[in-house]
Design a protein around this motif. Structure first.
Motif, PDB file in Angstrom:
ATOM      1  N   ILE A   1      -8.628 100.431  56.843  1.00 40.32           N
ATOM      2  CA  ILE A   1      -8.382 100.501  58.281  1.00 40.32           C
ATOM      3  C   ILE A   1      -6.871 100.602  58.441  1.00 40.32           C
ATOM      4  N   TRP A   2      -6.400 101.712  58.976  1.00 45.19           N
ATOM      5  CA  TRP A   2      -4.963 101.982  59.093  1.00 45.19           C
ATOM      6  C   TRP A   2      -4.515 101.979  60.544  1.00 45.19           C
ATOM      7  N   SER A   3      -3.338 101.420  60.801  1.00 43.14           N
ATOM      8  CA  SER A   3      -2.725 101.589  62.119  1.00 43.14           C
ATOM      9  C   SER A   3      -2.336 103.062  62.230  1.00 43.14           C
ATOM     10  N   ASP A   4      -2.315 103.566  63.434  1.00 45.87           N
ATOM     11  CA  ASP A   4      -1.978 104.973  63.663  1.00 45.87           C
ATOM     12  C   ASP A   4      -0.608 105.313  63.069  1.00 45.87           C
ATOM     13  N   THR A   5       0.379 104.472  63.338  1.00 46.15           N
ATOM     14  CA  THR A   5       1.746 104.718  62.870  1.00 46.15           C
ATOM     15  C   THR A   5       1.827 104.738  61.350  1.00 46.15           C
ATOM     16  N   ALA A   6       1.218 103.745  60.702  1.00 43.69           N
ATOM     17  CA  ALA A   6       1.262 103.668  59.241  1.00 43.69           C
ATOM     18  C   ALA A   6       0.526 104.847  58.609  1.00 43.69           C
ATOM     19  N   TRP A   7      -0.628 105.238  59.188  1.00 41.43           N
ATOM     20  CA  TRP A   7      -1.385 106.353  58.638  1.00 41.43           C
ATOM     21  C   TRP A   7      -0.576 107.650  58.721  1.00 41.43           C
TER      22      TRP A   7
ATOM     23  N   ALA B   1      -1.178  94.005  60.094  1.00 47.23           N
ATOM     24  CA  ALA B   1      -1.212  95.455  59.933  1.00 47.23           C
ATOM     25  C   ALA B   1      -0.604  96.199  61.123  1.00 47.23           C
ATOM     26  N   GLU B   2      -0.052  95.443  62.076  1.00 45.56           N
ATOM     27  CA  GLU B   2       0.587  96.023  63.262  1.00 45.56           C
ATOM     28  C   GLU B   2      -0.322  97.036  63.946  1.00 45.56           C
ATOM     29  N   MET B   3      -1.562  96.610  64.156  1.00 46.22           N
ATOM     30  CA  MET B   3      -2.546  97.492  64.765  1.00 46.22           C
ATOM     31  C   MET B   3      -2.521  97.372  66.270  1.00 46.22           C
ATOM     32  N   ASP B   4      -2.480  98.524  66.888  1.00 44.91           N
ATOM     33  CA  ASP B   4      -2.514  98.612  68.336  1.00 44.91           C
ATOM     34  C   ASP B   4      -3.863  99.220  68.715  1.00 44.91           C
ATOM     35  N   LYS B   5      -3.925  99.991  69.713  1.00 44.57           N
ATOM     36  CA  LYS B   5      -5.195 100.535  70.192  1.00 44.57           C
ATOM     37  C   LYS B   5      -5.798 101.581  69.257  1.00 44.57           C
ATOM     38  N   HIS B   6      -4.994 102.499  68.752  1.00 44.99           N
ATOM     39  CA  HIS B   6      -5.507 103.634  67.984  1.00 44.99           C
ATOM     40  C   HIS B   6      -5.386 103.381  66.481  1.00 44.99           C
ATOM     41  N   ILE B   7      -6.505 103.511  65.758  1.00 45.77           N
ATOM     42  CA  ILE B   7      -6.497 103.272  64.312  1.00 45.77           C
ATOM     43  C   ILE B   7      -7.355 104.320  63.605  1.00 45.77           C
ATOM     44  N   PHE B   8      -7.295 104.304  62.281  1.00 44.39           N
ATOM     45  CA  PHE B   8      -8.096 105.208  61.464  1.00 44.39           C
ATOM     46  C   PHE B   8      -8.943 104.391  60.494  1.00 44.39           C
ATOM     47  N   LEU B   9     -10.206 104.760  60.379  1.00 42.69           N
ATOM     48  CA  LEU B   9     -11.124 104.166  59.413  1.00 42.69           C
ATOM     49  C   LEU B   9     -11.337 105.218  58.332  1.00 42.69           C
ATOM     50  N   VAL B  10     -10.977 104.863  57.081  1.00 48.36           N
ATOM     51  CA  VAL B  10     -10.997 105.829  55.985  1.00 48.36           C
ATOM     52  C   VAL B  10     -11.969 105.345  54.913  1.00 48.36           C
TER      53      VAL B  10
ATOM     54  N   VAL C   1      -3.492  95.718  49.521  1.00 50.68           N
ATOM     55  CA  VAL C   1      -2.300  95.572  48.691  1.00 50.68           C
ATOM     56  C   VAL C   1      -2.064  96.860  47.923  1.00 50.68           C
ATOM     57  N   ASP C   2      -0.817  97.078  47.553  1.00 42.50           N
ATOM     58  CA  ASP C   2      -0.488  98.260  46.772  1.00 42.50           C
ATOM     59  C   ASP C   2      -0.509  97.935  45.286  1.00 42.50           C
ATOM     60  N   ASP C   3      -0.040  98.855  44.469  1.00 43.54           N
ATOM     61  CA  ASP C   3      -0.092  98.690  43.021  1.00 43.54           C
ATOM     62  C   ASP C   3       0.809  97.581  42.495  1.00 43.54           C
ATOM     63  N   LYS C   4       1.668  97.029  43.334  1.00 43.48           N
ATOM     64  CA  LYS C   4       2.538  95.921  42.936  1.00 43.48           C
ATOM     65  C   LYS C   4       2.085  94.602  43.567  1.00 43.48           C
ATOM     66  N   CYS C   5       0.845  94.593  44.091  1.00 43.79           N
ATOM     67  CA  CYS C   5       0.274  93.408  44.762  1.00 43.79           C
ATOM     68  C   CYS C   5       1.089  92.995  45.985  1.00 43.79           C
ATOM     69  N   VAL C   6       1.675  93.969  46.643  1.00 44.94           N
ATOM     70  CA  VAL C   6       2.419  93.735  47.877  1.00 44.94           C
ATOM     71  C   VAL C   6       1.544  94.258  49.015  1.00 44.94           C
ATOM     72  N   GLY C   7       1.561  93.558  50.125  1.00 41.35           N
ATOM     73  CA  GLY C   7       0.771  94.007  51.271  1.00 41.35           C
ATOM     74  C   GLY C   7       1.110  95.432  51.645  1.00 41.35           C
ATOM     75  N   GLU C   8       0.086  96.260  51.782  1.00 43.84           N
ATOM     76  CA  GLU C   8       0.255  97.673  52.176  1.00 43.84           C
ATOM     77  C   GLU C   8       0.477  97.703  53.684  1.00 43.84           C
ATOM     78  N   ALA C   9       1.669  98.094  54.083  1.00 45.75           N
ATOM     79  CA  ALA C   9       2.035  98.087  55.503  1.00 45.75           C
ATOM     80  C   ALA C   9       1.040  98.898  56.329  1.00 45.75           C
ATOM     81  N   GLY C  10       0.523  98.266  57.372  1.00 45.33           N
ATOM     82  CA  GLY C  10      -0.342  98.962  58.311  1.00 45.33           C
ATOM     83  C   GLY C  10      -1.758  99.191  57.849  1.00 45.33           C
ATOM     84  N   CYS C  11      -2.203  98.500  56.790  1.00 39.52           N
ATOM     85  CA  CYS C  11      -3.532  98.769  56.237  1.00 39.52           C
ATOM     86  C   CYS C  11      -4.310  97.493  55.938  1.00 39.52           C
ATOM     87  N   LEU C  12      -5.595  97.533  56.241  1.00 41.76           N
ATOM     88  CA  LEU C  12      -6.530  96.465  55.901  1.00 41.76           C
ATOM     89  C   LEU C  12      -7.664  97.076  55.083  1.00 41.76           C
ATOM     90  N   TRP C  13      -8.359  96.233  54.317  1.00 42.31           N
ATOM     91  CA  TRP C  13      -9.544  96.655  53.587  1.00 42.31           C
ATOM     92  C   TRP C  13     -10.757  96.029  54.236  1.00 42.31           C
TER      93      TRP C  13
END
Length: 155
Positions: free
Chosen positions: A125-131, A108-117, A40-52
């Motif tokens: 965990i970010w989708s490639d597009t969102a990251w 998070a609209e995750m496809d094959k390629h993602i980023f672990l930060v 979630v972001d600072d407004k408690c809204v789901g952060e597009a393309g991101c998981l914790w």
């Protein structure tokens, strides 16, 4: 403490392979027991393309903090519904793989390629597009909210 960014892939079953450099620490700190949920972001809204992704002991600390929030507070309720409501326990297998639930992958609209930060006590965990979009937003430098609070920070 988790730091750094790793480009990884989701396999056909929705699993990610945790990079080798984190596996021993995850075994030691949580016996491979983890929790994945929506970010979630600072407004408690789901952060597009991101998981914790939290090691279980860190997750339990967060749960304790959230449980102490006022029950009738609208934002606290929203936070509980998003973060706690979507939380799923998962275990890293012997090969270092972790199943990301389908519902969360879809959110998070995750496809094959993602980023672990690495984020010190957890991972994002970010989708490639969102990251890529978020990285460009940071590079643009137009968002200065909270900058004053960092005034005494030096590197």
């Amino acid at each position: 403490m988790f730091r750094g960014i790793s480009s990884i892939n989701l396999d056909a079953k929705g699993r990610i392979a945790i990079p080798t450099r984190y596996r021993e620490e995850l075994q030691d700190c949580c016996e491979r027991q983890m929790v994945v949920t929506v970010a979630v972001d600072d407004k408690c809204v789901g952060e597009a393309g991101c998981l914790w992704l939290y090691p279980l002991p860190e997750w339990e600390k967060l749960e304790q903090t959230i449980s102490k929030l006022p029950t009738l507070n609208k934002m606290a309720g929203k936070l509980r519904r998003f973060v706690i409501g979507h939380a799923t326990e998962c275990e890293m297998d012997a090969q270092g793989r972790l199943l990301i639930p389908e519902k969360l992958r879809e959110f998070a609209e995750m496809d094959k390629h993602i980023f672990l930060v690495g984020q010190l006590n957890k991972f994002e965990i970010w989708s490639d597009t969102a990251w890529q979009a978020k990285e460009q937003e940071w590079l643009d430098g137009s968002d200065t909210e909270g900058l004053e609070e960092l005034g005494s920070l030096s590197f």
